[in-house]
Design a protein around this motif. Structure first.
Motif, PDB file in Angstrom:
ATOM      1  N   LEU A   1       0.810  -1.220   0.000  1.00  0.00           N
ATOM      2  CA  LEU A   1       0.000   0.000   0.000  1.00  0.00           C
ATOM      3  C   LEU A   1       0.842   1.269   0.000  1.00  0.00           C
ATOM      4  CD1 LEU A   1      -2.456  -1.200   2.763  1.00  0.00           C
ATOM      5  CD2 LEU A   1      -2.885  -1.195   0.300  1.00  0.00           C
TER       6      LEU A   1
ATOM      7  N   SER B   1      -0.435   6.507   3.051  1.00  0.00           N
ATOM      8  CA  SER B   1      -1.650   6.850   3.793  1.00  0.00           C
ATOM      9  C   SER B   1      -2.576   5.646   3.931  1.00  0.00           C
ATOM     10  CB  SER B   1      -2.367   8.040   3.153  1.00  0.00           C
ATOM     11  OG  SER B   1      -2.809   7.704   1.869  1.00  0.00           O
ATOM     12  N   ASN B   2      -2.658   4.814   2.906  1.00  0.00           N
ATOM     13  CA  ASN B   2      -3.491   3.607   3.003  1.00  0.00           C
ATOM     14  C   ASN B   2      -2.893   2.608   3.981  1.00  0.00           C
ATOM     15  OD1 ASN B   2      -5.442   4.526   1.269  1.00  0.00           O
ATOM     16  ND2 ASN B   2      -4.516   3.622  -0.527  1.00  0.00           N
TER      17      ASN B   2
ATOM     18  N   MET C   1      -3.907   3.594   7.430  1.00  0.00           N
ATOM     19  CA  MET C   1      -5.286   3.209   7.691  1.00  0.00           C
ATOM     20  C   MET C   1      -5.404   1.705   7.910  1.00  0.00           C
ATOM     21  SD  MET C   1      -8.289   4.975   5.473  1.00  0.00           S
ATOM     22  CE  MET C   1      -7.274   5.065   4.045  1.00  0.00           C
TER      23      MET C   1
ATOM     24  N   ASP D   1      -4.469  -0.736  -2.941  1.00  0.00           N
ATOM     25  CA  ASP D   1      -4.811   0.621  -2.495  1.00  0.00           C
ATOM     26  C   ASP D   1      -6.290   0.924  -2.696  1.00  0.00           C
ATOM     27  OD1 ASP D   1      -2.430   1.835  -1.430  1.00  0.00           O
ATOM     28  OD2 ASP D   1      -1.611   1.836  -3.449  1.00  0.00           O
ATOM     29  N   GLN D   2      -6.824   0.569  -3.848  1.00  0.00           N
ATOM     30  CA  GLN D   2      -8.245   0.822  -4.126  1.00  0.00           C
ATOM     31  C   GLN D   2      -9.133   0.049  -3.152  1.00  0.00           C
ATOM     32  OE1 GLN D   2      -8.059  -0.405  -8.238  1.00  0.00           O
ATOM     33  NE2 GLN D   2      -8.331   1.689  -8.972  1.00  0.00           N
TER      34      GLN D   2
ATOM     35  N   GLU E   1      -9.125   1.816   0.167  1.00  0.00           N
ATOM     36  CA  GLU E   1      -9.913   3.053   0.079  1.00  0.00           C
ATOM     37  C   GLU E   1     -11.409   2.758   0.066  1.00  0.00           C
ATOM     38  OE1 GLU E   1      -8.089   4.901  -3.330  1.00  0.00           O
ATOM     39  OE2 GLU E   1      -6.216   5.131  -2.214  1.00  0.00           O
ATOM     40  N   LYS E   2     -11.791   1.674  -0.600  1.00  0.00           N
ATOM     41  CA  LYS E   2     -13.203   1.284  -0.645  1.00  0.00           C
ATOM     42  C   LYS E   2     -13.706   0.950   0.765  1.00  0.00           C
ATOM     43  CE  LYS E   2     -16.100  -2.418  -2.660  1.00  0.00           C
ATOM     44  NZ  LYS E   2     -17.360  -1.819  -2.415  1.00  0.00           N
TER      45      LYS E   2
ATOM     46  N   ALA F   1     -12.406   1.952   3.587  1.00  0.00           N
ATOM     47  CA  ALA F   1     -12.377   3.196   4.365  1.00  0.00           C
ATOM     48  C   ALA F   1     -13.632   4.028   4.100  1.00  0.00           C
ATOM     49  CB  ALA F   1     -11.122   3.995   4.037  1.00  0.00           C
ATOM     50  N   LYS F   2     -14.045   4.084   2.835  1.00  0.00           N
ATOM     51  CA  LYS F   2     -15.272   4.818   2.493  1.00  0.00           C
ATOM     52  C   LYS F   2     -16.479   4.194   3.174  1.00  0.00           C
ATOM     53  CE  LYS F   2     -14.510   7.010  -1.966  1.00  0.00           C
ATOM     54  NZ  LYS F   2     -13.551   6.304  -2.811  1.00  0.00           N
TER      55      LYS F   2
ATOM     56  N   ASN G   1     -16.489   5.144   6.805  1.00  0.00           N
ATOM     57  CA  ASN G   1     -16.909   6.528   6.978  1.00  0.00           C
ATOM     58  C   ASN G   1     -18.411   6.691   6.777  1.00  0.00           C
ATOM     59  OD1 ASN G   1     -14.356   7.370   7.602  1.00  0.00           O
ATOM     60  ND2 ASN G   1     -13.858   7.990   5.519  1.00  0.00           N
TER      61      ASN G   1
END
Length: 81
Positions: free
Chosen positions: A25, A28-29, A32, A63-64, A67-68, A70-71, A74
């Motif tokens: 990653l 930043s990822n 997380m 990474d994607q 991010e998925k 993490a979304k 959130n």
């Protein structure tokens, strides 16, 4: 893979496969994935990243996938309030 000192400290204590995934990653990822995600969320991100599309290539990069997840976290947090 990105095995910096910071990465080793952040991801210290994760299982070998999670640690290896963390090394793929961006910074930043990685933060997380290693520090904020639960094991359940880590497994989910790893699973998504390992899924193949109908062409046989991965649907998402590591990474994607992170991010998925993490979304999703959130948007779940926002719904609870």
């Amino acid at each position: 893979p990105y095995h910096s000192k910071a990465m080793r400290e952040k991801c210290h204590g994760l299982s070998k496969d999670m640690y290896e995934f963390g090394a793929l990653l961006n910074e930043s990822n990685q933060k997380m994935f290693c520090a904020k995600f639960t094991d359940e969320q880590r497994k989910k991100a790893m699973q998504i990243a390992s899924e193949k599309g109908w062409t046989g290539s991965p649907k998402m990069t590591p990474d994607q996938a992170v991010e998925k997840i993490a979304k999703e976290i959130n948007s779940n947090t926002e719904k609870k309030e």
